[in-house]
Motif scaffolding. Structure first.
Motif, mmCIF file in Angstrom:
data_model
loop_
_atom_site.group_PDB
_atom_site.id
_atom_site.type_symbol
_atom_site.label_atom_id
_atom_site.label_comp_id
_atom_site.label_asym_id
_atom_site.label_seq_id
_atom_site.Cartn_x
_atom_site.Cartn_y
_atom_site.Cartn_z
ATOM 1 N N ARG A 164 0.417 -0.990 -0.217
ATOM 2 C CA ARG A 164 0.200 0.197 0.423
ATOM 3 C C ARG A 164 1.201 1.260 0.066
ATOM 4 N NH1 ARG A 164 -5.139 -1.242 1.557
ATOM 5 N NH2 ARG A 164 -5.551 -3.199 1.662
ATOM 6 N N GLU A 165 0.822 2.424 -0.886
ATOM 7 C CA GLU A 165 1.089 3.584 -0.724
ATOM 8 C C GLU A 165 1.552 4.000 1.209
ATOM 9 O OE1 GLU A 165 1.038 7.147 -3.483
ATOM 10 O OE2 GLU A 165 -0.797 6.537 -3.067
ATOM 11 N N ASN A 200 1.851 2.590 3.040
ATOM 12 C CA ASN A 200 2.945 2.212 3.986
ATOM 13 C C ASN A 200 3.992 2.224 4.280
ATOM 14 O OD1 ASN A 200 3.712 -0.386 5.379
ATOM 15 N ND2 ASN A 200 2.107 -2.384 4.777
ATOM 16 N N PHE A 240 -5.716 -2.040 -4.725
ATOM 17 C CA PHE A 240 -6.230 -2.358 -3.032
ATOM 18 C C PHE A 240 -7.838 -2.558 -2.909
ATOM 19 C CE2 PHE A 240 -1.638 -2.176 -2.196
ATOM 20 C CZ PHE A 240 -1.399 -3.287 -1.706
ATOM 21 N N GLU A 248 -6.536 2.109 -2.883
ATOM 22 C CA GLU A 248 -5.767 2.921 -2.640
ATOM 23 C C GLU A 248 -5.098 2.133 -3.550
ATOM 24 O OE1 GLU A 248 -2.163 3.225 1.096
ATOM 25 O OE2 GLU A 248 -3.949 1.845 1.530
ATOM 26 N N GLY A 290 -1.140 0.837 -5.262
ATOM 27 C CA GLY A 290 -0.147 0.192 -4.451
ATOM 28 C C GLY A 290 0.791 -0.200 -4.953
#
Length: 168
Positions: free
Chosen positions: A127-128, A130, A152, A156, A158
């Motif tokens: 995920r962007e 994370n 996602f 979101e 990725g």
């Protein structure tokens, strides 16, 4: 049934279980999938439930590893083998165990297991948001090779990440 057999008789070249300090790095046991499902629910917008995890675990191409602190799953990673590629299903560190290096430890263990099973590279999506995961993977020489807008389920973006495992 094959999934149960693979749990009882792990690949001979894999060196599990391992002990590091008070932690034990090992193959996941089927009843630990309940803890993994709870971690997924607490950590991800689109969690895998127990039955989905069990179906994945039973597939011959799937491997799940855990880091245990006594009977608690402190961290886990699931990945699948596609010929020379290992692909991450999901990875999570229990909130009480974050920032202790367990993400790096479980990823390095997964790398070793994947190599022993013929993998030459590892891939996954992050995920962007994370940033911690992206930085940890970067510290292990992973590269971000692309971005998938809305990848996602919650919309979101990725990042596609990739790492060579065998450098000959």
């Amino acid at each position: 049934m094959y999934g149960l057999k693979k749990w009882l008789i792990p690949c001979r070249t894999d060196k599990l279980p391992l002990t590091q300090g008070s932690y034990r790095i090992d193959w996941i046991r089927p009843w630990e999938l309940l803890q993994v499902a709870k971690l997924e629910e607490a950590s991800f917008p689109e969690p895998l439930g127990f039955w989905a995890l069990l179906r994945l675990w039973l597939k011959p191409i799937t491997t799940y590893l855990v880091i245990r602190d006594n009977r608690r799953v402190a961290a886990y990673i699931g990945f699948q083998m596609y010929g020379p590629a290992a692909h991450t299903i999901s990875m999570c560190i229990h909130p009480a165990y974050r920032r202790q290096g367990l993400a790096k430890l479980i990823q390095q263990t997964a790398d070793d297991v994947a190599v022993s099973r013929g993998a030459r590279w590892f891939t996954g999506e992050v995920r962007e948001s994370n940033i911690a995961q992206l930085k940890m993977l970067e510290s292990l020489d992973w590269e971000t090779i692309g971005k998938c807008p809305g990848y996602f389920g919650n919309g979101e973006d990725g990042f596609v990440v990739w790492n060579w495992l065998c450098r000959d």
